[in-house]
Scaffold this motif. Structure first.
Motif, PDB file in Angstrom:
ATOM      1  N   SER A  35       0.809  -1.219   0.000  1.00 37.59           N
ATOM      2  CA  SER A  35       0.000   0.000   0.000  1.00 37.59           C
ATOM      3  C   SER A  35       0.838   1.263   0.000  1.00 37.59           C
ATOM      4  O   SER A  35       0.357   2.331  -0.366  1.00 37.59           O
ATOM      5  CB  SER A  35      -0.931   0.017   1.214  1.00 37.59           C
ATOM      6  N   TYR A  36       2.100   1.148   0.449  1.00 34.51           N
ATOM      7  CA  TYR A  36       2.892   2.370   0.535  1.00 34.51           C
ATOM      8  C   TYR A  36       4.340   2.222   0.085  1.00 34.51           C
ATOM      9  O   TYR A  36       4.778   2.883  -0.849  1.00 34.51           O
ATOM     10  CB  TYR A  36       2.880   2.934   1.968  1.00 34.51           C
ATOM     11  N   ALA A  37       5.108   1.355   0.728  1.00 36.21           N
ATOM     12  CA  ALA A  37       6.563   1.360   0.557  1.00 36.21           C
ATOM     13  C   ALA A  37       6.990   1.166  -0.884  1.00 36.21           C
ATOM     14  O   ALA A  37       7.864   1.896  -1.398  1.00 36.21           O
ATOM     15  CB  ALA A  37       7.202   0.302   1.453  1.00 36.21           C
ATOM     16  N   ALA A  38       6.399   0.184  -1.567  1.00 29.59           N
ATOM     17  CA  ALA A  38       6.820  -0.109  -2.931  1.00 29.59           C
ATOM     18  C   ALA A  38       6.312   0.916  -3.933  1.00 29.59           C
ATOM     19  O   ALA A  38       6.682   0.877  -5.112  1.00 29.59           O
ATOM     20  CB  ALA A  38       6.355  -1.505  -3.343  1.00 29.59           C
ATOM     21  N   LEU A  39       5.494   1.835  -3.463  1.00 32.93           N
ATOM     22  CA  LEU A  39       4.961   2.891  -4.315  1.00 32.93           C
ATOM     23  C   LEU A  39       5.418   4.273  -3.865  1.00 32.93           C
ATOM     24  O   LEU A  39       5.612   5.179  -4.689  1.00 32.93           O
ATOM     25  CB  LEU A  39       3.426   2.847  -4.318  1.00 32.93           C
ATOM     26  N   GLY A  40       5.629   4.440  -2.562  1.00 35.77           N
ATOM     27  CA  GLY A  40       5.894   5.755  -2.007  1.00 35.77           C
ATOM     28  C   GLY A  40       7.321   6.015  -1.571  1.00 35.77           C
ATOM     29  O   GLY A  40       7.684   7.168  -1.314  1.00 35.77           O
ATOM     30  N   TYR A  41       8.146   4.962  -1.436  1.00 34.04           N
ATOM     31  CA  TYR A  41       9.549   5.205  -1.129  1.00 34.04           C
ATOM     32  C   TYR A  41      10.166   5.983  -2.291  1.00 34.04           C
ATOM     33  O   TYR A  41       9.714   5.868  -3.434  1.00 34.04           O
ATOM     34  CB  TYR A  41      10.295   3.879  -0.927  1.00 34.04           C
ATOM     35  N   PRO A  42      11.208   6.769  -2.027  1.00 30.58           N
ATOM     36  CA  PRO A  42      11.821   7.553  -3.106  1.00 30.58           C
ATOM     37  C   PRO A  42      12.188   6.687  -4.312  1.00 30.58           C
ATOM     38  O   PRO A  42      12.703   5.574  -4.175  1.00 30.58           O
ATOM     39  CB  PRO A  42      13.058   8.146  -2.434  1.00 30.58           C
ATOM     40  N   ALA A  43      11.912   7.207  -5.500  1.00 25.61           N
ATOM     41  CA  ALA A  43      12.100   6.455  -6.738  1.00 25.61           C
ATOM     42  C   ALA A  43      13.506   5.905  -6.931  1.00 25.61           C
ATOM     43  O   ALA A  43      13.660   4.770  -7.418  1.00 25.61           O
ATOM     44  CB  ALA A  43      11.684   7.312  -7.931  1.00 25.61           C
ATOM     45  N   PRO A  44      14.571   6.650  -6.578  1.00 20.30           N
ATOM     46  CA  PRO A  44      15.917   6.086  -6.786  1.00 20.30           C
ATOM     47  C   PRO A  44      16.156   4.795  -5.999  1.00 20.30           C
ATOM     48  O   PRO A  44      16.902   3.922  -6.455  1.00 20.30           O
ATOM     49  CB  PRO A  44      16.836   7.209  -6.288  1.00 20.30           C
ATOM     50  N   VAL A  45      15.508   4.670  -4.832  1.00 21.87           N
ATOM     51  CA  VAL A  45      15.653   3.454  -4.027  1.00 21.87           C
ATOM     52  C   VAL A  45      14.850   2.316  -4.654  1.00 21.87           C
ATOM     53  O   VAL A  45      15.346   1.189  -4.808  1.00 21.87           O
ATOM     54  CB  VAL A  45      15.203   3.712  -2.575  1.00 21.87           C
ATOM     55  N   TYR A  66      11.336   9.249   7.497  1.00 27.32           N
ATOM     56  CA  TYR A  66      11.675   8.915   6.117  1.00 27.32           C
ATOM     57  C   TYR A  66      10.418   8.829   5.263  1.00 27.32           C
ATOM     58  O   TYR A  66       9.422   8.238   5.644  1.00 27.32           O
ATOM     59  CB  TYR A  66      12.406   7.573   6.095  1.00 27.32           C
ATOM     60  N   GLY A  67      10.470   9.447   4.094  1.00 25.58           N
ATOM     61  CA  GLY A  67       9.363   9.397   3.158  1.00 25.58           C
ATOM     62  C   GLY A  67       8.160  10.224   3.558  1.00 25.58           C
ATOM     63  O   GLY A  67       7.062  10.003   3.051  1.00 25.58           O
ATOM     64  N   ARG A  68       8.369  11.197   4.453  1.00 24.69           N
ATOM     65  CA  ARG A  68       7.239  12.006   4.914  1.00 24.69           C
ATOM     66  C   ARG A  68       7.377  13.471   4.523  1.00 24.69           C
ATOM     67  O   ARG A  68       6.748  14.340   5.101  1.00 24.69           O
ATOM     68  CB  ARG A  68       7.085  11.883   6.436  1.00 24.69           C
ATOM     69  N   GLY A  69       8.219  13.760   3.537  1.00 21.29           N
ATOM     70  CA  GLY A  69       8.251  15.110   2.994  1.00 21.29           C
ATOM     71  C   GLY A  69       9.506  15.909   3.238  1.00 21.29           C
ATOM     72  O   GLY A  69       9.653  16.997   2.680  1.00 21.29           O
TER      73      GLY A  69
END
Length: 510
Positions: free
Chosen positions: A118-128, A482-485
């Motif tokens: 629901s989040y990590a594989a979609l919302g983590y920064p793209a380079p990671v 992390y990943g919150r802006g």
């Protein structure tokens, strides 16, 4: 209301979990986290390290799923298996694949697979995401991995409404009975697995998964309780530890009582930040004069709801316990503050539906009246990992002044909530202890200065305990960073994950 919910996953309200409480009574023991681990798995564990993961389509776009076996009891690896659910989304490119990045959202009890999908594989920064396979395993006893079950939906509804600020001996007895019924339900429905859901065992499961993924070392991002899980892994397997990010850190050296009291102070800090923001707005339901006045008004609202619950839009009513949980749920992320203002305004006008919705999200109550197993697994792990904060009501009564000093608003409720493992059917198998993970490479520990659930001083402590700890500070509100802006936080962590360079000592972001 339970208070050892250290993280709420991004899939729900943004912010989840906690219950810093403990367990006692009868039961067995599991492997200690202390001491060294052989470089190669013991012969009895070899079949687990040699198994093959049969990946299949999950039915969710781009995700694969598999089932992994681990010993139910690591002391007796040939005594039976436990099946653990695993999911991944392969690296999307561009750039050369680095390996697997295991993620855990905390809890204990939060579904890592739910968080991943629901989040990590979609919302983590793209380079990671471009260079790592994003991977999750639901820990033993959680969600898809032979979940702990304790109460039915109606029973859980009744449990969440029990008064957790008892005013007399009858209410104290009622609360104790509720905790006892909860523990009995867990034993009746999940007695086989209850002795085997410790953090140490979950960390050992992660090492099997690391090997099955073909990674020489574990790369991992853990949030909230996930930091304790990650630190435990590093303690057990320092030579197999790769790049670890521990965001919203727990302090493993704290006994349960001190941890509960610290967390109480953390929620007070978060409430003060909310109140300071609220009173500047003309429509603040807690007044527009001062944070002290806002606290007084909130305490009065809780007292009014204790005396007379109000309608909440369904067959349930909103009493003090559910209202307190609703407010706590909104403390995890400042983005939820507008929703909390609206919910408080509604409650003051006699409509409890807003606070009830926040409380339901915290408990992961579904519209059909059933509950996810989050709270069941949460208690099972916490009650197994450390001795209890309290073993009886008298100890709670003695501790209340200290809790109320930590938080005039939440102190009494948090103190009584910490009694929840006093009747646990399995003896605790771990103790509070420092984790050094000597021999591990640099480990990045992230702390947020006004984090309600994992106070900043916990991150400072864990970073200092770890032989290779490196503290990264976010000066702000909310639970985890992390990943919150924050571009500063994300850049520092991305750099570490992608090329292994940890942030400089003393790095602070805002």
């Amino acid at each position: 209301m339970d208070t050892r919910r250290l993280l709420r996953t991004f899939a729900t309200v943004l912010g989840t979990t906690g219950l810093l409480v403990s367990g006692c009574s009868k039961g067995g023991s599991t492997t200690s986290a202390s001491g060294s681990t052989p470089a190669a798995p013991a012969a009895a564990l070899q079949p687990y390290y040699a198994q093959h993961l049969n990946w299949r389509d999950c039915g969710v776009s781009g995700f694969q799923c598999a089932t992994m076996k681990a010993p139910l009891d690591y002391r007796k690896p040939d005594g039976g298996d436990i099946k653990l659910a695993v999911s991944r989304k392969k690296a999307i490119g561009p750039g050369k694949r680095i390996g697997s990045l295991l993620v855990n959202p905390g809890g204990p009890g939060g579904s890592a697979i739910g968080y991943l999908q629901s989040y990590a594989a979609l919302g983590y920064p793209a380079p990671v995401r471009a260079r790592y396979d994003m991977v999750a395993i639901d820990p033993r006893g959680v969600a898809r991995s032979e979940p702990v079950e304790c109460l039915t939906g109606p029973q859980m509804d009744a449990y969440t409404q029990v008064d957790q600020t008892p005013d007399d001996s009858a209410e104290v007895s009622e609360l104790g009975t509720a905790f006892e019924k909860f523990a009995d339900g867990c034993e009746q429905r999940s007695g086989t697995i209850l002795p085997h859901v410790s953090t140490v065992e979950a960390a050992r499961d992660m090492d099997i998964l690391r090997a099955l993924l073909g990674d020489e070392k574990l790369t991992y991002v853990g949030a909230s309780y996930g930091t304790f899980l990650g630190a435990t892994y590093a303690e057990l397997f320092p030579g197999r530890t790769g790049r670890l990010v521990l965001d919203g850190a727990m302090d493993p050296s704290l006994p349960s009582l001190e941890m509960n009291r610290d967390q109480t102070a953390g929620f007070e800090t978060a409430f003060q930040a909310f109140a300071e923001d609220c009173v500047k707005k003309s429509d603040c339901p807690l007044g527009t004069t001062s944070t002290a006045d806002a606290a007084t008004r909130l305490k009065q609202l809780f007292a009014d709801l204790d005396a007379k619950p109000i309608p909440a839009g369904d067959s349930r009513k909103l009493g003090e316990s559910l209202a307190t949980t609703g407010v706590i749920a909104a403390m995890y992320d400042e983005g939820t503050w507008p929703q909390l203002r609206s919910a408080l305004a509604g409650a003051r006008a006699g409509d409890g539906s807003g606070l009830l919705a926040l409380s339901d999200s915290y408990y992961e109550r579904k519209p059909n009246g059933t509950y996810a197993n989050l709270m069941f697994a949460n208690a099972a792990v916490n009650c197994l990992d450390t001795p209890p904060a309290f073993t009886g009501p008298d100890a709670v009564e003695q501790a209340i002044p200290g809790f109320e000093k930590a938080s005039p608003v939440f102190g009494k409720a948090f103190a009584w909530a910490a009694l929840n493992c006093a009747h646990w059917p399995v003896a605790p198998t771990g103790t509070a202890h420092r984790i050094t993970a000597k021999g591990a490479p640099p480990i990045v520990v992230v702390g947020t200065t006004r984090d309600p659930a994992t106070p900043y001083k916990w991150a400072q402590s864990l970073a200092a305990q770890l032989s290779s700890g490196r503290l990264l500070t976010y000066e702000g509100d909310g639970h985890t960073a992390y990943g919150r802006g924050s571009h500063c936080i994300d850049t520092a962590i991305n750099t570490y994950l992608l090329d292994g360079t940890p942030p400089a000592e003393g790095t602070k972001c805002s």
